[in-house]
Motif scaffolding. Sequence first.
Motif, PDB file in Angstrom:
ATOM      1  N   ARG A 269      46.973  78.501  72.560  1.00  0.00           N
ATOM      2  CA  ARG A 269      46.885  79.193  73.839  1.00  0.00           C
ATOM      3  C   ARG A 269      48.237  79.446  74.503  1.00  0.00           C
ATOM      4  O   ARG A 269      48.308  79.963  75.590  1.00  0.00           O
ATOM      5  CB  ARG A 269      45.964  78.441  74.792  1.00  0.00           C
ATOM      6  CG  ARG A 269      46.426  77.048  75.103  1.00  0.00           C
ATOM      7  CD  ARG A 269      45.337  76.309  75.871  1.00  0.00           C
ATOM      8  NE  ARG A 269      45.753  74.956  76.101  1.00  0.00           N
ATOM      9  CZ  ARG A 269      45.803  74.388  77.291  1.00  0.00           C
ATOM     10  NH1 ARG A 269      45.460  75.058  78.358  1.00  0.00           N
ATOM     11  NH2 ARG A 269      46.190  73.149  77.427  1.00  0.00           N
ATOM     12  N   ILE A 270      49.302  79.073  73.837  1.00  0.00           N
ATOM     13  CA  ILE A 270      50.616  79.295  74.419  1.00  0.00           C
ATOM     14  C   ILE A 270      51.327  80.381  73.623  1.00  0.00           C
ATOM     15  O   ILE A 270      51.371  80.309  72.413  1.00  0.00           O
ATOM     16  CB  ILE A 270      51.446  77.993  74.382  1.00  0.00           C
ATOM     17  CG1 ILE A 270      50.835  76.972  75.339  1.00  0.00           C
ATOM     18  CG2 ILE A 270      52.889  78.262  74.729  1.00  0.00           C
ATOM     19  CD1 ILE A 270      51.640  75.700  75.473  1.00  0.00           C
ATOM     20  N   VAL A 271      51.844  81.387  74.325  1.00  0.00           N
ATOM     21  CA  VAL A 271      52.663  82.377  73.648  1.00  0.00           C
ATOM     22  C   VAL A 271      54.116  82.082  74.015  1.00  0.00           C
ATOM     23  O   VAL A 271      54.532  82.266  75.164  1.00  0.00           O
ATOM     24  CB  VAL A 271      52.278  83.809  74.044  1.00  0.00           C
ATOM     25  CG1 VAL A 271      53.222  84.809  73.397  1.00  0.00           C
ATOM     26  CG2 VAL A 271      50.840  84.093  73.621  1.00  0.00           C
ATOM     27  N   TYR A 272      54.856  81.584  73.042  1.00  0.00           N
ATOM     28  CA  TYR A 272      56.233  81.158  73.295  1.00  0.00           C
ATOM     29  C   TYR A 272      57.157  82.353  73.485  1.00  0.00           C
ATOM     30  O   TYR A 272      56.904  83.437  72.970  1.00  0.00           O
ATOM     31  CB  TYR A 272      56.735  80.303  72.133  1.00  0.00           C
ATOM     32  CG  TYR A 272      56.306  78.856  72.273  1.00  0.00           C
ATOM     33  CD1 TYR A 272      57.097  77.946  72.950  1.00  0.00           C
ATOM     34  CD2 TYR A 272      55.081  78.440  71.767  1.00  0.00           C
ATOM     35  CE1 TYR A 272      56.689  76.635  73.124  1.00  0.00           C
ATOM     36  CE2 TYR A 272      54.655  77.128  71.931  1.00  0.00           C
ATOM     37  CZ  TYR A 272      55.474  76.226  72.609  1.00  0.00           C
ATOM     38  OH  TYR A 272      55.059  74.941  72.787  1.00  0.00           O
ATOM     39  N   PRO A 273      58.272  82.131  74.187  1.00  0.00           N
ATOM     40  CA  PRO A 273      59.278  83.183  74.317  1.00  0.00           C
ATOM     41  C   PRO A 273      60.106  83.323  73.041  1.00  0.00           C
ATOM     42  O   PRO A 273      60.218  82.373  72.264  1.00  0.00           O
ATOM     43  CB  PRO A 273      60.146  82.686  75.474  1.00  0.00           C
ATOM     44  CG  PRO A 273      59.960  81.210  75.532  1.00  0.00           C
ATOM     45  CD  PRO A 273      58.595  80.917  74.978  1.00  0.00           C
ATOM     46  N   SER A 274      60.684  84.481  72.856  1.00  0.00           N
ATOM     47  CA  SER A 274      61.558  84.700  71.709  1.00  0.00           C
ATOM     48  C   SER A 274      62.861  83.920  71.898  1.00  0.00           C
ATOM     49  O   SER A 274      63.184  83.466  72.999  1.00  0.00           O
ATOM     50  CB  SER A 274      61.881  86.190  71.578  1.00  0.00           C
ATOM     51  OG  SER A 274      62.669  86.583  72.683  1.00  0.00           O
ATOM     52  N   VAL A 275      63.615  83.798  70.800  1.00  0.00           N
ATOM     53  CA  VAL A 275      64.889  83.083  70.854  1.00  0.00           C
ATOM     54  C   VAL A 275      65.788  83.688  71.947  1.00  0.00           C
ATOM     55  O   VAL A 275      66.429  82.972  72.714  1.00  0.00           O
ATOM     56  CB  VAL A 275      65.596  83.118  69.482  1.00  0.00           C
ATOM     57  CG1 VAL A 275      66.931  82.397  69.555  1.00  0.00           C
ATOM     58  CG2 VAL A 275      64.708  82.486  68.412  1.00  0.00           C
ATOM     59  N   GLY A 276      65.805  85.016  72.033  1.00  0.00           N
ATOM     60  CA  GLY A 276      66.655  85.680  73.032  1.00  0.00           C
ATOM     61  C   GLY A 276      66.306  85.268  74.452  1.00  0.00           C
ATOM     62  O   GLY A 276      67.188  85.055  75.288  1.00  0.00           O
ATOM     63  N   ALA A 277      65.010  85.149  74.732  1.00  0.00           N
ATOM     64  CA  ALA A 277      64.592  84.766  76.080  1.00  0.00           C
ATOM     65  C   ALA A 277      64.979  83.311  76.358  1.00  0.00           C
ATOM     66  O   ALA A 277      65.432  82.976  77.454  1.00  0.00           O
ATOM     67  CB  ALA A 277      63.084  84.970  76.244  1.00  0.00           C
ATOM     68  N   VAL A 278      64.823  82.462  75.351  1.00  0.00           N
ATOM     69  CA  VAL A 278      65.191  81.049  75.526  1.00  0.00           C
ATOM     70  C   VAL A 278      66.703  80.937  75.754  1.00  0.00           C
ATOM     71  O   VAL A 278      67.162  80.211  76.639  1.00  0.00           O
ATOM     72  CB  VAL A 278      64.756  80.212  74.302  1.00  0.00           C
ATOM     73  CG1 VAL A 278      65.322  78.798  74.383  1.00  0.00           C
ATOM     74  CG2 VAL A 278      63.239  80.171  74.199  1.00  0.00           C
ATOM     75  N   VAL A 279      67.464  81.704  74.974  1.00  0.00           N
ATOM     76  CA  VAL A 279      68.921  81.654  75.143  1.00  0.00           C
ATOM     77  C   VAL A 279      69.301  82.180  76.524  1.00  0.00           C
ATOM     78  O   VAL A 279      70.170  81.625  77.199  1.00  0.00           O
ATOM     79  CB  VAL A 279      69.639  82.434  74.017  1.00  0.00           C
ATOM     80  CG1 VAL A 279      71.127  82.557  74.307  1.00  0.00           C
ATOM     81  CG2 VAL A 279      69.402  81.747  72.676  1.00  0.00           C
TER      82      VAL A 279
ATOM     83  N   LEU B  72      65.387  77.274  60.794  1.00  0.00           N
ATOM     84  CA  LEU B  72      66.463  78.219  61.083  1.00  0.00           C
ATOM     85  C   LEU B  72      66.706  78.326  62.592  1.00  0.00           C
ATOM     86  O   LEU B  72      67.839  78.195  63.071  1.00  0.00           O
ATOM     87  CB  LEU B  72      66.095  79.593  60.492  1.00  0.00           C
ATOM     88  CG  LEU B  72      66.937  80.790  60.913  1.00  0.00           C
ATOM     89  CD1 LEU B  72      68.410  80.581  60.598  1.00  0.00           C
ATOM     90  CD2 LEU B  72      66.444  82.071  60.228  1.00  0.00           C
ATOM     91  N   VAL B  73      65.632  78.539  63.343  1.00  0.00           N
ATOM     92  CA  VAL B  73      65.787  78.737  64.787  1.00  0.00           C
ATOM     93  C   VAL B  73      66.337  77.459  65.441  1.00  0.00           C
ATOM     94  O   VAL B  73      67.229  77.520  66.294  1.00  0.00           O
ATOM     95  CB  VAL B  73      64.444  79.179  65.418  1.00  0.00           C
ATOM     96  CG1 VAL B  73      64.529  79.160  66.941  1.00  0.00           C
ATOM     97  CG2 VAL B  73      64.070  80.583  64.933  1.00  0.00           C
ATOM     98  N   GLY B  74      65.842  76.305  64.999  1.00  0.00           N
ATOM     99  CA  GLY B  74      66.346  75.033  65.537  1.00  0.00           C
ATOM    100  C   GLY B  74      67.835  74.879  65.273  1.00  0.00           C
ATOM    101  O   GLY B  74      68.580  74.368  66.113  1.00  0.00           O
ATOM    102  N   SER B  75      68.288  75.331  64.093  1.00  0.00           N
ATOM    103  CA  SER B  75      69.716  75.246  63.769  1.00  0.00           C
ATOM    104  C   SER B  75      70.541  76.122  64.703  1.00  0.00           C
ATOM    105  O   SER B  75      71.621  75.734  65.150  1.00  0.00           O
ATOM    106  CB  SER B  75      69.960  75.690  62.321  1.00  0.00           C
ATOM    107  OG  SER B  75      69.141  74.960  61.444  1.00  0.00           O
ATOM    108  N   ILE B  76      70.006  77.317  64.984  1.00  0.00           N
ATOM    109  CA  ILE B  76      70.718  78.226  65.882  1.00  0.00           C
ATOM    110  C   ILE B  76      70.843  77.584  67.272  1.00  0.00           C
ATOM    111  O   ILE B  76      71.913  77.583  67.886  1.00  0.00           O
ATOM    112  CB  ILE B  76      70.001  79.596  65.947  1.00  0.00           C
ATOM    113  CG1 ILE B  76      70.135  80.306  64.590  1.00  0.00           C
ATOM    114  CG2 ILE B  76      70.541  80.452  67.082  1.00  0.00           C
ATOM    115  CD1 ILE B  76      69.339  81.591  64.461  1.00  0.00           C
ATOM    116  N   TYR B  77      69.737  77.012  67.761  1.00  0.00           N
ATOM    117  CA  TYR B  77      69.791  76.349  69.069  1.00  0.00           C
ATOM    118  C   TYR B  77      70.804  75.200  69.061  1.00  0.00           C
ATOM    119  O   TYR B  77      71.555  75.005  70.015  1.00  0.00           O
ATOM    120  CB  TYR B  77      68.418  75.803  69.453  1.00  0.00           C
ATOM    121  CG  TYR B  77      67.405  76.858  69.860  1.00  0.00           C
ATOM    122  CD1 TYR B  77      67.793  78.031  70.504  1.00  0.00           C
ATOM    123  CD2 TYR B  77      66.045  76.666  69.622  1.00  0.00           C
ATOM    124  CE1 TYR B  77      66.863  78.983  70.883  1.00  0.00           C
ATOM    125  CE2 TYR B  77      65.091  77.616  70.004  1.00  0.00           C
ATOM    126  CZ  TYR B  77      65.507  78.773  70.635  1.00  0.00           C
ATOM    127  OH  TYR B  77      64.588  79.698  71.006  1.00  0.00           O
TER     128      TYR B  77
END
Lengths: 498, 441
Positions: free
Chosen positions: B130-140, B397-402
């Motif tokens: 039920r959760i739609v997460y934000p994209s990496v760009g929005a989190v950044v 991959l995304v965790g590494s970028i963060y």
Amino acid sequence: MPREPYEASSFSVPPCRIDAIIFTRLAKDGLVPALPCSDAVFVRRVFLDLIGTLPTGDEVAAFLSDKASDKRNKLVDTLFKRDEFADYWAMKWCDLLRVKAEFPVNLWPNPAQAYHRLVHTCLADNLSMDRFARGLLTASGSNMRVPQANFFRAVQSREPRSLAAAVSLVFMGVRQDSWTPAELDSLAVFFSRVGYKSTMEWKEEIVFFDEAKPAAKGPVNMPDGQLLPVPPERDPRSVFADWLIQPNNPWFARNLANRAWYWLLGRGLVHEPDDVRKNNPPSHPELLAYLEKEFVSHGYDMRHLLRLIVNSRTYQLSCIPVGDNPRTLELFGAYPIRRLDAEVLIDAICAVTGTGESYSSAIPEPFTFLPDGSRAIALPDGSISSSFLELFGRPARDSGFESERNSNPSAAQRLHFLNSSQIRSKIEKSSSLGKLLRNTGAPNNTATQLYTDILCRPPTETEKSLVREVLGAATNRKEALIDLTWALFNTTEFLCRH
Amino acid sequence: MSRRRVIQCALGGSASVLLSNQPLFAETAAPAATPPPRPARAKSVIQIWLWGGPCHLDTFDPKPEAGTDYCGPFGKPLETKVAGIRINELLPVLASQADKFSILRGMTHGINAHETASYVMQTGHPEGDRIVYPSVGAVVSLFKGRAAGYQGQIPPYIVLTEPQGRFSEAGFLGSRYKPFATGGNPAKTPFAVEGIVAEGFSEERQRARRDLLHRMDTLAKDMPQHPAIAAMRRCEDDAYDLILGNGAKTFDLNQETPELRDKYGRSTFGQSCLMARRLVELGVPYITINYKGWDTHKQHFQIMRRQLPEMDKGVGTLIEDLASHGLLDSTIVWWGGEFGRTPKVQNESPWNGGRSHYGKAFCSMVAGGGFKGGQVVGATDARGEEVASRPIYPWDLVGSIYELLGIDTEATLPHPLGLTARVMPGKEEKLKSGGRLHEIM
């Protein structure tokens, strides 16, 4: 003193029960309601609020010149019969029901369109809301042939608790997290025998009462204290619907009455409108009870509710509050100024300029394209969109929360209106600009046409003289007309409901 | 309140101080950014999103030995600057920069639908309930934008040139974290950035128009203090700061030499890459280049012949150019799409030589910002059909970028309904994982 052109010196409708409650409450805080709105403001406001569409110049003129004392009530009744009424309210309902072909709801295009069509037909026929709700809650059958069955598909999880949460949000106005785990488990019992199966037809899915799943072990403890028996041979969903839709159920009618108020006046009596819980009491309990009672006694007729509200003096107040106490706005002492919804705004620009937009969904394949000139309020599927709609806060239909629709202004939206090629080209191509260029007559006529077309009202004397001045000083008449049109599109009055 | 502050609020930074007393226009407050767990290596990200899914076999994971049923006409991969690393024969510029980037050949998630795969790749979260997460760009832009001290006039999350539109980039963070999409075409002069650069409008006319608007806005003149009207006015002020301020100059690619512009390629994509470098120079934390045209079910190889050289010039030159400006160390370049493509060429009708969606095994590429170059992480089998070693899941991959950006992957994100949502999925979700890319960090 009433302010021209927005206010009138006296009301056009008699006071009603709503007004007694609202005005008494304001007085208790020493607050004064705004003056009555003018006819010109009313006609635009009620068109936008009831049918999501601007009145044409002719419609405005006809209304303003009508001498009948009950012309406001009559106008309201004609609006209910317009096609755009069903378009606009189907849009709102489909936001709540998450009518969307693709991620994360994944209804798929054909069922999404069938579902939208069903909602639209129910609203056009003014099906009573108890029957509407029962239809959605108890449907079994194919997602393509029985559109109601999509209610239980427009969810991201098909666990009984998630289905219960979806039902509770839409029809009770209660969020999942407001229930105790035990309460949610009780509600989930009614959705524990919903079955799904696919067929040989591509993307067809049958929703059914799955008797193979275990029946309730005994009577269910309902959140209102009732102990409800669930006979094993009955589809528990229909037992739930019977419980929900009865005159003394504390959620169903109250939720819809509260949403109707929110839709018209920008703030729920319970605020947020889908956050009903014990520690979030209504601002006007007496008013909510009255609306609820009216709704039930009139056979769950949504139009009756809408009519009661828009025919009230409260709804017909001007948007200019008296004094600067923010409580005045919270207590409905002035009509709330709100940016037009994304769909309504683009439709308004298209209507005024005589231009069209094209809408498509690049997902899923095969792509969906709508004919050019389709209106945004009538889009059947949340996956069919445009960059304008995204920019102006059309809800993604991911969650079914009212707050998903974002009508707050942003700088990016202002940039778009002030300076984008889309708005510029619409103004340059606009049919009314062509008419103005051909008509080189008196500047006053030019002013009248510009203001009536764009702001849905005649210009004041000050505004006429401003237009005269701009045109008189212009070396390039076309450029001056474009600038005038552009400026009117960028006024608060055009961009907002007021 | 300062002008700067006002702009920050309205253009999608954080801090809703401004709006707090205005019930009608109020938004949920963003949280204070959590202190990073370790110093940030990277300041900016350029995400090159190949919309539709680029084929791993025809880009960074060639399989000439599998035969033409798999590699089609691309049987002679290029040896790159790094001994032992081969890439597609149409990527000579990238081959010459291979010491600066690393190839991720073990990418996998198993999803073959665009929408869901895009969501998973661009958020680093599995498809949820039920959760739609934000994209990496929005989190950044939440953690590295206004709240973290980004002062630029340009919004912190830019998309060149069109939004992807496959899911709501901002997710539950809401529309103020959506990217600013430039529109227009950077390969044309002027690059008509929607809303900022209006062709044929002099600054003088812009100012005259604004004055006219103020004279005509009768309702606003009647009650400038009304919260709704004041909010509209603030947005207008911010918009004009960009129109009449430095916005236009930033997007003027003629400030670059014609030789460099040629080197990037005069295509929309090539010039978008150049634009991205200019934005990084200004400190913009997140730039996405949406590169369409990789969903090649039919005429796959014809399209690759046309598109690979364009991609090669843009990405290869970008990496080289970032390095020569001393920006590569602090800028992550992330190349990839939502999945790969069917390794076995579909020669049957109606595809007649196409490739379909393939989420089981594919590749991405990363460079800069703390990622080492000249490495290959993971491998597929002889035909590119399965990950043979070192799988890399989207969250790895995304965790590494963060991590490289110094964003705490355990931090919570502000959910408007108070639901618990974290930057990255936690261990309790028991996701399959190959681990973060520490071997190249």
